[in-house]
Design an enzyme around this catalytic site. Structure first.
Site, PDB file in Angstrom:
ATOM      1  N   CYS A  95      31.247 -49.523  73.030  1.00  0.00           N
ATOM      2  CA  CYS A  95      31.952 -49.271  71.766  1.00  0.00           C
ATOM      3  C   CYS A  95      31.275 -48.228  70.884  1.00  0.00           C
ATOM      4  O   CYS A  95      31.957 -47.372  70.291  1.00  0.00           O
ATOM      5  CB  CYS A  95      32.179 -50.563  70.987  1.00  0.00           C
ATOM      6  SG  CYS A  95      30.714 -51.597  70.842  1.00  0.00           S
ATOM      7  N   ASP A 108      39.264 -48.904  65.904  1.00  0.00           N
ATOM      8  CA  ASP A 108      38.537 -49.847  66.745  1.00  0.00           C
ATOM      9  C   ASP A 108      38.361 -49.301  68.168  1.00  0.00           C
ATOM     10  O   ASP A 108      39.335 -49.105  68.873  1.00  0.00           O
ATOM     11  CB  ASP A 108      39.309 -51.164  66.779  1.00  0.00           C
ATOM     12  CG  ASP A 108      38.465 -52.305  67.299  1.00  0.00           C
ATOM     13  OD1 ASP A 108      37.475 -52.027  68.032  1.00  0.00           O
ATOM     14  OD2 ASP A 108      38.768 -53.465  66.998  1.00  0.00           O
ATOM     15  N   HIS A 117      37.312 -50.867  70.707  1.00  0.00           N
ATOM     16  CA  HIS A 117      37.420 -51.913  71.719  1.00  0.00           C
ATOM     17  C   HIS A 117      38.789 -51.983  72.365  1.00  0.00           C
ATOM     18  O   HIS A 117      39.028 -52.809  73.232  1.00  0.00           O
ATOM     19  CB  HIS A 117      37.092 -53.285  71.103  1.00  0.00           C
ATOM     20  CG  HIS A 117      35.725 -53.340  70.491  1.00  0.00           C
ATOM     21  ND1 HIS A 117      35.511 -53.024  69.154  1.00  0.00           N
ATOM     22  CD2 HIS A 117      34.515 -53.634  71.015  1.00  0.00           C
ATOM     23  CE1 HIS A 117      34.211 -53.145  68.895  1.00  0.00           C
ATOM     24  NE2 HIS A 117      33.584 -53.500  70.002  1.00  0.00           N
TER      25      HIS A 117
END
Lengths: 476, 440
Positions: free
Chosen positions: A309, A433, A435
């Protein structure tokens, strides 16, 4: 480098139509002397020939994805016959087949296309009519035998005009023709200016979207010359156009990306633009400036699910610097990132190829090593403290405008903006994000919150966080 | 199911006439293929060889027939091609099939090797072999797929019909071209010019193939049918327009060394014939584009063949006129014409002679259509100026109006039916043409 300005009128912010004509023009000539003056003459003559081609009755502009073809120098005669010189430019949209329509069984292309809120672009192709009314003289073959040089290339003509509301194609196409001949003139200047001996650089037009009211502006640069060698030209341009002297506007990477043109690399750009921003009492929204691409898990056939990440957030930041034109370097891969850390001694050689996590200190180190970019580190001992960092964050977005990487607990994210009320202290964070493991679907990404506004409770209240705030170079 | 050949009645008469000859007769069948059937428009016997060398007698001279096919192929406008071969011989058909098979393969190989356009996937690749027994008049007709070296004979129908071409459609245009190619640094012979020009023509052909074709001013959908053909009174001619863009070429070597350059500038009349059985716009475009490419390639070929055999001095700058196109109607075939190439200082009788020899057509000079193109005239110009297409004006065809006294040198040697065997595949069946050379 020479400048040409598209006349941006007061309607340019409305849903007016941009006519964009592109087309390679063949540029060929026989340089039978290496004397610079004589070579210039031959080149100028060839440009003259192209000028007369473009002004001749053989010049044809065909509307892409439609049966509409216009002869601008034959009194703006057009086919199909329903189109006359008095047809409005905006009515041409009806003739354009969008991608979504089936090709089978369609005779006429007359279908209404959706009007989007952005200025719409009608793409045109520059062509030459090779047929004429005969009878004409049969061909002659000429042979010249002489040790000399031959110049052969195509000029990437790319011209735009903004049309006004209710403008007829007669007027718009006349202006387009003027823009074409003007561009050829500029291309000639750039070509002659950058000729050294028998090396010739192809003149390349690029469009840049400047702040209102200037709008779209076209600049002809010599192809192959990197931005670093064109600084004087850019300084001149900034002066002429009254642009700030610390933010790049006319570097190659700043070239305007026309709507509906997919990016060749497949990454999404600025997915935050489709979101509705929160309204706080006495609050304002401060966002990342410019363009970045969204990097996340599983992209580039790289399975980094569970450990990559921070790498992805770093990639997003690197993409920002590339697309604003500060660096020409492509976005680094995980391996390149790890190698950079090994090179600066931050990590051992065994780090390269591993699946080890990195944090904001490593992000700072890599930005420095690979991009020459310095960053500030902000530290909070617990997540709850982030709620009080409104001022620092807004200042960052105002002066630097770069995406922020934040790492803490076990997660890394990218902060793209902040909504903050000085009076009430309310704060929201625009989070990208890394992820996400799905496809580049901006709808899904927005709907499911992979790019979205989060409250202060988004952070782990007890974990400590490090933020990497990249500083943008103050250059043009 | 085999192929169907719909044959003009006049061809029956022609084949019957060949039956009356002593000895076997070979020849070519000319017409148009379509997916469903083939149309045979005319037939022509193989011309006699003057020298009765070893190839006389009963054996078929494969090279001679193939060369004849190559020359005839150059005289066919778009839409017409050599469909196959016939033989009139008092032998058992099955005995000649193998030879005929070899023949059609050889013809196809030779003709396709000279082609600059790319064949399409939907092209018909069958060639026909026809055997006629002069005594019984019995017809034996088979086809071979010339793209398949292992193909076997397939039966085919051979049906005579009157007025096969009477309602055929003509699509035509006048195409202007301006080609400039470099000659390599160290080799500037005529052979090198030939190679470079062919390369340049291939690029140009590719541009044409990608060009947008308008028919009667409109871009028609590929599948739309061209009207006319069924009724007598419906108009049967269409004018085409071609819009082209160059290919984007951005290599780093914009400037290269060269030993000179060759340019071809001027205009040609291009034409294609379409059968009247609901032809589609896509077919018209394909056939017309092929004709454009072929007619320029043929003329360049004719000129270069001349230059290769003649002994002209090489000057620094030379100009040659490419021959212009002349059309000749095929009797009883509606609008269909064949064509030939004519240098302006040749007499028209050269053309009528060639038409007689190659296509066995008797035509008077006055019946030739010479109006589609004007002969090129070379104007004296100073070394620095480059002519643009626009400045090569159409002048009145006053033959002796040459600007500059010694501008032209005409090498006029004329040998009737000079057959030089210097190169096996370049047999000149015809009198060599005039060289029009200007040196400045």
């Amino acid at each position: 480098m020479v400048l040409s300005q598209v006349i941006a009128d007061s309607h340019s912010s409305d849903t007016s139509t941009i006519l964009r004509v592109r087309g390679p023009l063949e540029f060929k000539c026989h340089l039978d002397s290496t004397d610079a003056r004589l070579m210039h003459k031959v080149i100028s003559r060839t440009f003259e020939m192209l000028q007369s081609q473009v002004k001749s009755e053989s010049c044809v502009l065909s509307v892409c994805d439609s049966p509409v073809i216009v002869w601008p120098n034959r009194g703006v005669y057009a086919t199909p016959e329903e189109i006359t010189p008095n047809t409005l430019c905006e009515d041409i949209h009806q003739w354009i087949q969008s991608d979504k329509q089936e090709a089978a069984g369609k005779r006429s292309a007359k279908k209404k296309s959706k009007k989007s809120s952005a200025a719409s672009v009608i793409n045109l192709r520059l062509m030459m009519e090779a047929t004429k009314t005969g009878p004409l003289s049969a061909p002659i073959l000429s042979r010249t035998v002489q040790k000399s040089h031959f110049l052969s290339t195509t000029l990437p003509v790319d011209c735009i005009v903004h049309t006004t509301v209710n403008e007829t194609i007669k007027d718009a196409f006349e202006r387009l023709l003027e823009a074409l001949t003007h561009q050829l003139c500029e291309m000639e200047k750039v070509t002659l200016q950058h000729m050294k001996g028998t090396t010739l650089l192809v003149p390349e037009p690029l469009h840049f979207l400047l702040p209102e009211p200037k709008g779209l502006v076209t600049v002809v640069y010599p192809a192959g010359v990197p931005d670093s060698q064109l600084e004087t030209q850019r300084k001149e341009l900034h002066q002429q156009l009254e642009l700030p002297d610390d933010w790049p506007y006319v570097r190659r990477a700043n070239a305007y990306h026309f709507p509906n043109e997919p990016y060749k690399d497949g990454y999404l750009r600025n997915p935050h633009l489709v979101l509705t921003h929160p309204t706080l009492d006495n609050g304002k929204v401060y966002l990342v400036q410019g363009i970045y691409s969204y990097h996340h898990y599983m992209q580039d056939h790289m399975d980094d699910n569970g450990w990559g990440c921070a790498y992805r957030s770093l990639q997003t930041i690197c993409s920002w610097f590339q697309q604003q034109g500060y660096v020409e370097r492509a976005v680094p891969t995980h391996k390149e990132i790890q190698q950079a850390l090994a090179d600066v001694g931050d990590k051992p050689g065994s780090f390269v190829g591993s699946r080890q996590w990195i944090g904001s200190i490593e992000v700072q180190a890599v930005l420095n090593q690979l991009l020459g970019v310095t960053s500030k580190i902000m530290f909070v001992s617990q997540g709850s403290e982030l709620a009080s960092k409104g001022r620092e964050l807004t200042n960052h977005f105002l002066t630097e405008g770069t995406p922020i990487m934040i790492g803490g607990g076990v997660l890394a994210h990218t902060i793209l903006g902040v909504a903050w009320s000085e009076t009430s202290g309310q704060i929201r964070y625009l989070i990208l994000d890394p992820h996400y493991t799905g496809a580049e679907d901006s709808q899904v990404i927005a709907d499911k919150g992979w790019c979205g506004w989060k409250g202060a409770d988004f952070w782990d209240q007890t974990a400590y966080y490090n933020l990497c705030l990249p500083q943008r170079p103050k250059i043009i | 199911m085999g192929r169907s050949y719909i044959v003009e009645e006049a061809v029956e008469g022609y084949l019957t006439k060949q039956c009356e000859q002593a000895g076997p007769v070979t020849g070519l069948l000319i017409g148009q293929s379509s997916t469903q059937r083939e149309f045979v428009v005319t037939a022509t016997r193989t011309p006699q060889r003057k020298e009765s060398a070893a190839a006389a007698g009963n054996s078929l001279d494969k090279d001679w027939v193939t060369e004849h096919a190559r020359q005839v192929s150059r005289m066919l406008p778009g839409g017409l091609s050599v469909l196959g071969v016939f033989i009139v011989a008092d032998t058992d058909a099955k005995d000649t099939v193998t030879t005929l098979r070899q023949l059609v393969f050889a013809v196809e190989n030779l003709i396709s090797s000279e082609r600059l356009w790319n064949p399409a996937d939907d092209d018909v690749t069958d060639s026909v072999v026809l055997h006629v027994n002069p005594k019984t008049r019995k017809i034996f007709c088979r086809t071979f797929d010339v793209k398949d070296s292992k193909s076997v004979a397939k039966p085919a129908d051979w049906k005579y019909q009157s007025g096969v071409c009477s309602s055929w459609i003509t699509v035509s245009c006048c195409l202007s071209m301006d080609l400039l190619v470099p000659l390599p640094d160290n080799r500037t012979d005529t052979e090198d010019m030939d190679t470079c020009l062919k390369e340049g023509l291939k690029v140009w052909a590719h541009q044409l193939e990608g060009g947008v074709c308008l028919i009667d001013g409109k871009k028609l959908a590929d599948d739309s049918e061209l009207a006319g053909g069924q009724k007598r009174n419906v108009r049967q001619t269409y004018t085409a327009q071609l819009l082209i863009t160059p290919e984007e070429r951005r290599s780093t070597d914009v400037v290269q060394r060269c030993g000179g350059s060759v340019s071809v500038r001027g205009a040609i009349h291009s034409r294609a014939y379409l059968h009247s059985n609901k032809p589609k716009a896509k077919l018209a475009e394909k056939l017309l584009k092929r004709d454009m490419i072929s007619t320029v390639a043929t003329r360049a070929q004719i000129l270069l063949e001349e230059l290769l055999t003649s002994q002209e001095d090489k000057h620094q700058r030379e100009q040659f006129c490419l021959p212009h196109r002349v059309f000749c109607p095929v009797k009883g075939s509606g609008p269909v014409c064949v064509c030939d190439y004519h240098f302006s200082d040749e007499g028209l009788s050269e053309v009528t002679d060639r038409l007689k020899e190659m296509l066995d057509i008797d035509v008077a000079k006055n019946d030739l259509d010479t109006r589609q193109e004007t002969p090129a005239e070379v104007l004296e110009r100073d070394a620095a100026a480059e002519p643009t297409v626009e400045t090569i004006e159409v002048l009145e065809p006053k033959r002796n109006n040459y600007i500059g006294k010694t501008l032209f040198q005409c090498n006029a040697y004329k040998h009737p039916y000079n057959i030089s065997t210097t190169a096996n595949n370049h047999m000149d069946l015809l009198p060599p043409r005039y060289n029009i050379v200007s040196s400045c």
